[in-house]
Motif scaffolding. Structure first.
Motif, PDB file in Angstrom:
ATOM      1  N   ARG A   1       0.826  -1.215   0.000  1.00 25.45           N
ATOM      2  CA  ARG A   1       0.000   0.000   0.000  1.00 25.45           C
ATOM      3  C   ARG A   1       0.858   1.263   0.000  1.00 25.45           C
ATOM      4  N   LEU A   2       2.132   1.104   0.352  1.00 26.86           N
ATOM      5  CA  LEU A   2       3.068   2.235   0.348  1.00 26.86           C
ATOM      6  C   LEU A   2       3.975   2.207  -0.874  1.00 26.86           C
ATOM      7  N   GLY A   3       3.620   1.387  -1.861  1.00 25.67           N
ATOM      8  CA  GLY A   3       4.398   1.322  -3.094  1.00 25.67           C
ATOM      9  C   GLY A   3       5.626   0.444  -3.005  1.00 25.67           C
ATOM     10  N   SER A   4       5.679  -0.423  -1.999  1.00 24.98           N
ATOM     11  CA  SER A   4       6.818  -1.315  -1.824  1.00 24.98           C
ATOM     12  C   SER A   4       6.312  -2.749  -1.756  1.00 24.98           C
ATOM     13  N   ARG A   5       7.104  -3.647  -1.234  1.00 24.11           N
ATOM     14  CA  ARG A   5       6.692  -5.041  -1.021  1.00 24.11           C
ATOM     15  C   ARG A   5       7.731  -5.724  -0.154  1.00 24.11           C
ATOM     16  N   LEU A   6       7.371  -6.881   0.375  1.00 27.97           N
ATOM     17  CA  LEU A   6       8.306  -7.669   1.165  1.00 27.97           C
ATOM     18  C   LEU A   6       9.043  -8.638   0.246  1.00 27.97           C
ATOM     19  N   LEU A   7      10.370  -8.616   0.311  1.00 26.07           N
ATOM     20  CA  LEU A   7      11.190  -9.531  -0.483  1.00 26.07           C
ATOM     21  C   LEU A   7      11.515 -10.744   0.378  1.00 26.07           C
ATOM     22  N   LEU A   8      10.838 -11.834   0.083  1.00 22.87           N
ATOM     23  CA  LEU A   8      10.971 -13.043   0.884  1.00 22.87           C
ATOM     24  C   LEU A   8      12.006 -13.958   0.242  1.00 22.87           C
ATOM     25  N   LEU A   9      13.057 -14.294   1.010  1.00 19.50           N
ATOM     26  CA  LEU A   9      14.176 -15.080   0.489  1.00 19.50           C
ATOM     27  C   LEU A   9      14.311 -16.397   1.237  1.00 19.50           C
ATOM     28  N   ARG A  10      14.973 -17.360   0.589  1.00 19.42           N
ATOM     29  CA  ARG A  10      15.340 -18.610   1.251  1.00 19.42           C
ATOM     30  C   ARG A  10      16.701 -18.433   1.913  1.00 19.42           C
ATOM     31  N   ALA A  11      16.917 -19.146   3.003  1.00 19.34           N
ATOM     32  CA  ALA A  11      18.239 -19.187   3.605  1.00 19.34           C
ATOM     33  C   ALA A  11      19.175 -19.964   2.682  1.00 19.34           C
ATOM     34  N   ARG A  12      20.444 -19.599   2.681  1.00 17.14           N
ATOM     35  CA  ARG A  12      21.446 -20.295   1.861  1.00 17.14           C
ATOM     36  C   ARG A  12      22.115 -21.362   2.705  1.00 17.14           C
ATOM     37  N   ASP A  13      21.980 -22.617   2.278  1.00 14.40           N
ATOM     38  CA  ASP A  13      22.554 -23.728   3.045  1.00 14.40           C
ATOM     39  C   ASP A  13      22.140 -23.648   4.508  1.00 14.40           C
ATOM     40  N   ASP A  14      20.864 -23.359   4.716  1.00  8.54           N
ATOM     41  CA  ASP A  14      20.275 -23.263   6.055  1.00  8.54           C
ATOM     42  C   ASP A  14      20.822 -22.099   6.864  1.00  8.54           C
ATOM     43  N   ASP A  15      21.500 -21.170   6.248  1.00 16.39           N
ATOM     44  CA  ASP A  15      22.117 -20.060   6.973  1.00 16.39           C
ATOM     45  C   ASP A  15      21.455 -18.743   6.558  1.00 16.39           C
ATOM     46  N   VAL A  16      20.703 -18.146   7.468  1.00 15.00           N
ATOM     47  CA  VAL A  16      20.022 -16.881   7.190  1.00 15.00           C
ATOM     48  C   VAL A  16      21.035 -15.777   6.933  1.00 15.00           C
ATOM     49  N   ALA A  17      22.099 -15.738   7.746  1.00 10.52           N
ATOM     50  CA  ALA A  17      23.106 -14.687   7.609  1.00 10.52           C
ATOM     51  C   ALA A  17      23.756 -14.721   6.231  1.00 10.52           C
ATOM     52  N   ASP A  18      24.031 -15.907   5.717  1.00 16.74           N
ATOM     53  CA  ASP A  18      24.648 -16.024   4.389  1.00 16.74           C
ATOM     54  C   ASP A  18      23.740 -15.445   3.308  1.00 16.74           C
ATOM     55  N   ALA A  19      22.443 -15.682   3.439  1.00 14.43           N
ATOM     56  CA  ALA A  19      21.487 -15.153   2.451  1.00 14.43           C
ATOM     57  C   ALA A  19      21.469 -13.630   2.481  1.00 14.43           C
ATOM     58  N   VAL A  20      21.510 -13.052   3.673  1.00 13.42           N
ATOM     59  CA  VAL A  20      21.505 -11.592   3.789  1.00 13.42           C
ATOM     60  C   VAL A  20      22.797 -11.011   3.227  1.00 13.42           C
ATOM     61  N   CYS A  21      23.925 -11.620   3.574  1.00 17.53           N
ATOM     62  CA  CYS A  21      25.227 -11.124   3.089  1.00 17.53           C
ATOM     63  C   CYS A  21      25.287 -11.177   1.559  1.00 17.53           C
ATOM     64  N   ALA A  22      24.778 -12.255   0.985  1.00 18.38           N
ATOM     65  CA  ALA A  22      24.803 -12.390  -0.477  1.00 18.38           C
ATOM     66  C   ALA A  22      23.949 -11.299  -1.126  1.00 18.38           C
TER      67      ALA A  22
END
Length: 544
Positions: free
Chosen positions: A82-103
């Protein structure tokens, strides 16, 4: 919205704090950004199906909590759109959330990373990994505290580097919380190019692969910021109720219309800002002549929440007995059969079993109901380690919160904070006081629905003819009691007394006197607290 430099890309990384209102991380990310990337990473640690779990869900979360999270993510996505954006939903990389964010930080050329600070050990390790990567990559990092009223580290610093171990000392140090961020947005910067990334839709519970959950009862609490704000507004409309709110005076058997706000799940996931809630309550107080005060008041409950967050942040090994300096070392029993009976609602005590079944089905129960089953498992009847019960609550409660859950179990097992182990909740008379007809039991344990009122809390005392008429034979259709409460509670008191005596002898053998067993000596410079004052605090606990 402020003028933006087109080249500036900011990421707001959601974990808790699943809201738009009073979200300093979101507010900071949007300012000066030409592109905004609102990200959430699905964590397999909490979502991966575990066929070996005692009930449907993952090893760390039952279906009710998973459903609440997914509903909250769906609502956040809708509000962002509603604010002109959206949620970007990602998978964890090799079960590691931090790795997905860093990438994503690297691949999307992010200039600024914003996320809400978290004090849980798992989150601290995860966030350090991401922060180290971001800073090494020249990415600006902003991690404000907005999940709690206060900054736990600041409270600890004000107390000489040690967490305050009593509610009173915490209140004396804390003062008034800061104002929430009240600015409302009409739009957010557009989402930038995500390249080849697979952007997921918010999955349904069924799509996560928990098997046949068609028979699972859908809890009456829907996740999300929209529902959180609606519930809060509805609760605060009754100004007389808010002004007279006293935590001990709730009905644990009220389930169709719970006796509390049931906002704890929304605070847990950050769908509702505790600061915003606090200040909305203060607005009500300003409009009435008289109102209750902490620790029993509505604001008092939010302060209890911050108290446990602060103590947990400043106490090594807060979530266990061993190595925890504020936890009594008690030789708890190991009895898997009794533990499973408690966990699965098969103890033979209808009040206890109904509570555990409500937990299993709804992921929530009243705070006094939590007290009853926690006492029964630990110092009241079964003498089983509080960590075992903590793990069940941690998995099944939709408002499961690391700091508060551990703090409550330490408290209710008389391992820390509260030490009147002689005070035991009766698995028979306590519930009967609130619900003499047993309506709560009849709802959650249908096999007992036709049991006469005089036997509903003690069905094993009903004559066989009555049991047959009620179509519930004790020992066949419903279990016999796993222990005799009178005998078991006496044994528990005896063992707790021995453990306390041993603990005092180990810590200071030259100063121990028998009369001291009834008092708690506060450590870290806190004042002594008598049993009577601590007992008042037990009545006013804490999170639901």
């Amino acid at each position: 919205m402020e003028a933006a430099t087109a080249a500036t890309a900011a990421m707001v990384w959601f974990r808790k704090g699943l809201r738009v209102h009073d979200n300093p991380a979101l507010d900071a990310a949007r300012r000066g950004a030409g592109r905004l990337y609102p990200v959430f990473v699905l964590d397999p640690l909490y979502l991966r199906p575990d066929p070996a779990a005692a009930s449907p869900g993952s090893a760390r979360a039952g279906v009710a909590r998973v459903r609440f999270l997914l509903e909250s993510l769906g609502d956040l996505d809708a509000r962002l759109r509603r604010l002109g954006s959206r949620l970007l939903l990602l998978r964890a990389r090799d079960d590691d959330v931090a790795d997905a964010v860093c990438a994503a930080l690297k691949d999307w050329n992010i200039d600024k990373l914003c996320f809400e600070s978290d004090t849980e050990p798992y989150a601290l390790a995860r966030d350090k990994k991401v922060t180290d990567f971001a800073m090494a990559s020249g990415i600006e990092v902003f991690a404000p505290v907005s999940h709690t009223l206060f900054v736990p580290a600041e409270i600890i610093n004000k107390n000489g580097g040690r967490p305050p171990l009593t509610y009173q000392s915490f209140i004396a140090i804390a003062g008034e919380p800061p104002e929430p961020v009240l600015e409302e947005y009409s739009e957010l910067p557009p989402v930038g190019d995500t390249g080849e990334y697979e952007l997921l839709l918010v999955p349904t519970v069924e799509e996560l692969g928990y098997g046949d959950i068609s028979q699972e009862e859908i809890p009456p609490f829907r996740g999300g910021e929209t529902e959180a704000l609606r519930r809060m507004k509805e609760s605060l409309q009754d100004k007389e109720w808010v002004a007279k709110f006293e935590k001990p005076k709730g009905d644990p058997s009220a389930f169709l219309k719970p006796a509390t706000t049931v906002l704890s799940p929304y605070l847990k996931f950050g769908c509702l800002s505790s600061r915003y809630f606090y200040h909305c309550i203060q607005d009500v107080y300003r409009s009435v002549r008289k109102y209750t005060k902490p620790p029993v008041s509505l604001t008092g409950q939010l302060l209890w929440r911050d108290f446990f967050y602060t103590v947990s942040f400043g106490t090594p090994n807060f979530d266990q007995m061993k190595g925890n300096k504020i936890c009594k070392q008690i030789p708890w029993s190991e009895n898997e059969e009794l533990f499973v009976a408690w966990r699965d609602g098969r103890t033979g005590y209808p009040w206890i079993d109904a509570i555990m079944i409500q937990l299993r089905k709804w992921g929530w129960m009243h705070h006094l109901a939590r007290h009853s089953v926690a006492c029964f498992l630990t110092r009241g009847d079964l003498f089983i380690h509080w960590e075992k019960g903590r793990d069940v609550f941690d998995r099944l409660l939709i408002d499961s919160d690391w700091a508060i859950n551990n703090g409550n179990w330490l408290w209710l097992s008389c391992s820390s904070f509260f030490y009147q182990y002689h005070r035991i909740y009766s698995p028979v008379t306590f519930g009967k006081k609130y619900d003499p007809n047993g309506n709560y039991i009849r709802h959650f344990i249908p096999v007992l629905k036709d049991m006469p009122r005089e036997y509903i809390y003690e069905p094993w005392t009903a004559p066989l003819s009555i049991q047959k008429k009620a179509k519930c034979i004790i020992g066949k259709d419903y279990p016999k009691p796993v222990v005799d409460h009178e005998t078991a509670s006496k044994e528990c008191r005896k063992r707790m007394g021995e453990a306390y005596a041993s603990s005092r002898l180990d810590s200071n053998p030259s100063k121990v006197k028998p009369s001291n067993l009834s008092r708690r000596k506060m450590s870290h410079g806190d004042q002594d607290a008598s049993n009577s004052s601590v007992a008042k605090l037990l009545k006013t606990s804490r999170s639901e």
